[in-house]
Design a protein around this motif. Structure first.
Motif, PDB file in Angstrom:
ATOM      1  N   MET A  30       0.838  -1.180   0.000  1.00  0.00           N
ATOM      2  CA  MET A  30       0.000   0.000   0.000  1.00  0.00           C
ATOM      3  C   MET A  30       0.882   1.241   0.000  1.00  0.00           C
ATOM      4  N   LEU A  31       0.350   2.288  -0.588  1.00  0.00           N
ATOM      5  CA  LEU A  31       1.039   3.571  -0.657  1.00  0.00           C
ATOM      6  C   LEU A  31       0.140   4.651  -0.054  1.00  0.00           C
ATOM      7  N   ILE A  32       0.760   5.742   0.387  1.00  0.00           N
ATOM      8  CA  ILE A  32       0.008   6.899   0.872  1.00  0.00           C
ATOM      9  C   ILE A  32       0.229   8.038  -0.105  1.00  0.00           C
ATOM     10  N   GLY A  33      -0.851   8.701  -0.466  1.00  0.00           N
ATOM     11  CA  GLY A  33      -0.750   9.820  -1.390  1.00  0.00           C
ATOM     12  C   GLY A  33      -1.784  10.881  -1.080  1.00  0.00           C
ATOM     13  N   ARG A  34      -1.659  11.997  -1.788  1.00  0.00           N
ATOM     14  CA  ARG A  34      -2.630  13.084  -1.700  1.00  0.00           C
ATOM     15  C   ARG A  34      -3.199  13.287  -3.100  1.00  0.00           C
ATOM     16  N   LEU A  35      -4.511  13.376  -3.201  1.00  0.00           N
ATOM     17  CA  LEU A  35      -5.152  13.599  -4.497  1.00  0.00           C
ATOM     18  C   LEU A  35      -4.993  15.068  -4.875  1.00  0.00           C
ATOM     19  N   ILE A  36      -4.454  15.312  -6.072  1.00  0.00           N
ATOM     20  CA  ILE A  36      -4.134  16.689  -6.446  1.00  0.00           C
ATOM     21  C   ILE A  36      -4.932  17.204  -7.637  1.00  0.00           C
ATOM     22  N   ASP A  37      -5.614  16.323  -8.375  1.00  0.00           N
ATOM     23  CA  ASP A  37      -6.364  16.800  -9.540  1.00  0.00           C
ATOM     24  C   ASP A  37      -7.252  15.692 -10.074  1.00  0.00           C
ATOM     25  N   ASN A  38      -8.233  16.071 -10.868  1.00  0.00           N
ATOM     26  CA  ASN A  38      -9.052  15.115 -11.604  1.00  0.00           C
ATOM     27  C   ASN A  38      -8.371  14.826 -12.931  1.00  0.00           C
ATOM     28  N   VAL A  39      -8.627  13.642 -13.473  1.00  0.00           N
ATOM     29  CA  VAL A  39      -8.118  13.262 -14.789  1.00  0.00           C
ATOM     30  C   VAL A  39      -9.326  12.886 -15.645  1.00  0.00           C
ATOM     31  N   ASN A  68     -15.146   2.966 -18.830  1.00  0.00           N
ATOM     32  CA  ASN A  68     -16.298   3.873 -18.732  1.00  0.00           C
ATOM     33  C   ASN A  68     -16.938   3.763 -17.351  1.00  0.00           C
ATOM     34  N   GLY A  69     -17.258   4.899 -16.768  1.00  0.00           N
ATOM     35  CA  GLY A  69     -17.898   4.932 -15.460  1.00  0.00           C
ATOM     36  C   GLY A  69     -16.934   5.033 -14.293  1.00  0.00           C
ATOM     37  N   LEU A  70     -15.628   4.862 -14.542  1.00  0.00           N
ATOM     38  CA  LEU A  70     -14.649   4.995 -13.469  1.00  0.00           C
ATOM     39  C   LEU A  70     -14.190   6.444 -13.351  1.00  0.00           C
ATOM     40  N   LYS A  71     -13.951   6.889 -12.128  1.00  0.00           N
ATOM     41  CA  LYS A  71     -13.444   8.233 -11.863  1.00  0.00           C
ATOM     42  C   LYS A  71     -11.926   8.128 -11.668  1.00  0.00           C
ATOM     43  N   PHE A  72     -11.186   8.925 -12.441  1.00  0.00           N
ATOM     44  CA  PHE A  72      -9.726   8.905 -12.343  1.00  0.00           C
ATOM     45  C   PHE A  72      -9.221  10.209 -11.742  1.00  0.00           C
ATOM     46  N   MET A  73      -8.179  10.091 -10.910  1.00  0.00           N
ATOM     47  CA  MET A  73      -7.588  11.256 -10.263  1.00  0.00           C
ATOM     48  C   MET A  73      -6.070  11.136 -10.297  1.00  0.00           C
ATOM     49  N   MET A  74      -5.400  12.287 -10.182  1.00  0.00           N
ATOM     50  CA  MET A  74      -3.942  12.324 -10.086  1.00  0.00           C
ATOM     51  C   MET A  74      -3.584  12.328  -8.608  1.00  0.00           C
ATOM     52  N   ALA A  75      -2.700  11.409  -8.214  1.00  0.00           N
ATOM     53  CA  ALA A  75      -2.248  11.332  -6.821  1.00  0.00           C
ATOM     54  C   ALA A  75      -0.750  11.595  -6.772  1.00  0.00           C
ATOM     55  N   GLU A  76      -0.326  12.326  -5.738  1.00  0.00           N
ATOM     56  CA  GLU A  76       1.096  12.535  -5.483  1.00  0.00           C
ATOM     57  C   GLU A  76       1.443  11.750  -4.230  1.00  0.00           C
ATOM     58  N   LEU A  77       2.395  10.834  -4.359  1.00  0.00           N
ATOM     59  CA  LEU A  77       2.779   9.992  -3.227  1.00  0.00           C
ATOM     60  C   LEU A  77       3.521  10.819  -2.196  1.00  0.00           C
ATOM     61  N   HIS A 101       9.028   6.551  -2.726  1.00  0.00           N
ATOM     62  CA  HIS A 101       8.241   7.065  -3.855  1.00  0.00           C
ATOM     63  C   HIS A 101       7.797   8.515  -3.645  1.00  0.00           C
ATOM     64  N   GLN A 102       8.346   9.196  -2.645  1.00  0.00           N
ATOM     65  CA  GLN A 102       7.991  10.580  -2.314  1.00  0.00           C
ATOM     66  C   GLN A 102       7.929  11.445  -3.574  1.00  0.00           C
ATOM     67  N   ASN A 103       6.855  12.191  -3.733  1.00  0.00           N
ATOM     68  CA  ASN A 103       6.625  13.150  -4.822  1.00  0.00           C
ATOM     69  C   ASN A 103       6.374  12.524  -6.194  1.00  0.00           C
ATOM     70  N   GLU A 104       6.362  11.199  -6.312  1.00  0.00           N
ATOM     71  CA  GLU A 104       5.978  10.579  -7.583  1.00  0.00           C
ATOM     72  C   GLU A 104       4.477  10.764  -7.766  1.00  0.00           C
ATOM     73  N   ARG A 105       4.051  10.835  -9.010  1.00  0.00           N
ATOM     74  CA  ARG A 105       2.625  10.993  -9.324  1.00  0.00           C
ATOM     75  C   ARG A 105       2.132   9.794 -10.104  1.00  0.00           C
ATOM     76  N   LEU A 106       0.869   9.446  -9.880  1.00  0.00           N
ATOM     77  CA  LEU A 106       0.264   8.379 -10.653  1.00  0.00           C
ATOM     78  C   LEU A 106      -1.232   8.618 -10.762  1.00  0.00           C
TER      79      LEU A 106
END
Length: 88
Positions: A1-10, A20-29, A34-39
């Motif tokens: 498991m990883l900890i991140g902060r959600l920073i934007d919608n995708v 279709n139907g899934l909500k995607f977001m950008m997370a910064e670890l 993995h500090q500061n990596e985004r996914l």
């Protein structure tokens, strides 16, 4: 498991039909190697921008979606309310 902060919608208007139907977001670890990596993560629990979340990757993410064949590699599985007091 990883900890991140959600920073934007995708938004992706063109994507595989199985997404279709899934909500995607950008997370910064926010921790560990993995500090500061985004996914990009699939948000199945309704988290919002700015929230700290628990993230799983790989087959664990596909299990959250409920389909082992869906092309998802990361998913939000929890919203962090507060850090453990034992970390202070």
């Amino acid at each position: 498991m990883l900890i991140g902060r959600l920073i934007d919608n995708v938004w992706a208007t063109r994507k595989a039909e199985s997404l279709n139907g899934l909500k995607f977001m950008m997370a910064e670890l926010t921790g560990g190697q993995h500090q500061n990596e985004r996914l990009v993560v699939a948000d199945l629990i309704g988290a919002g921008i700015g929230e700290r979340v628990l993230i799983v990757c790989g087959s664990s993410a596909r299990k959250m979606v409920g389909d082992d064949t869906i092309p998802v590699d990361a998913a939000v599985i929890g919203i962090i309310d507060e850090d453990c007091p034992c970390d202070s």
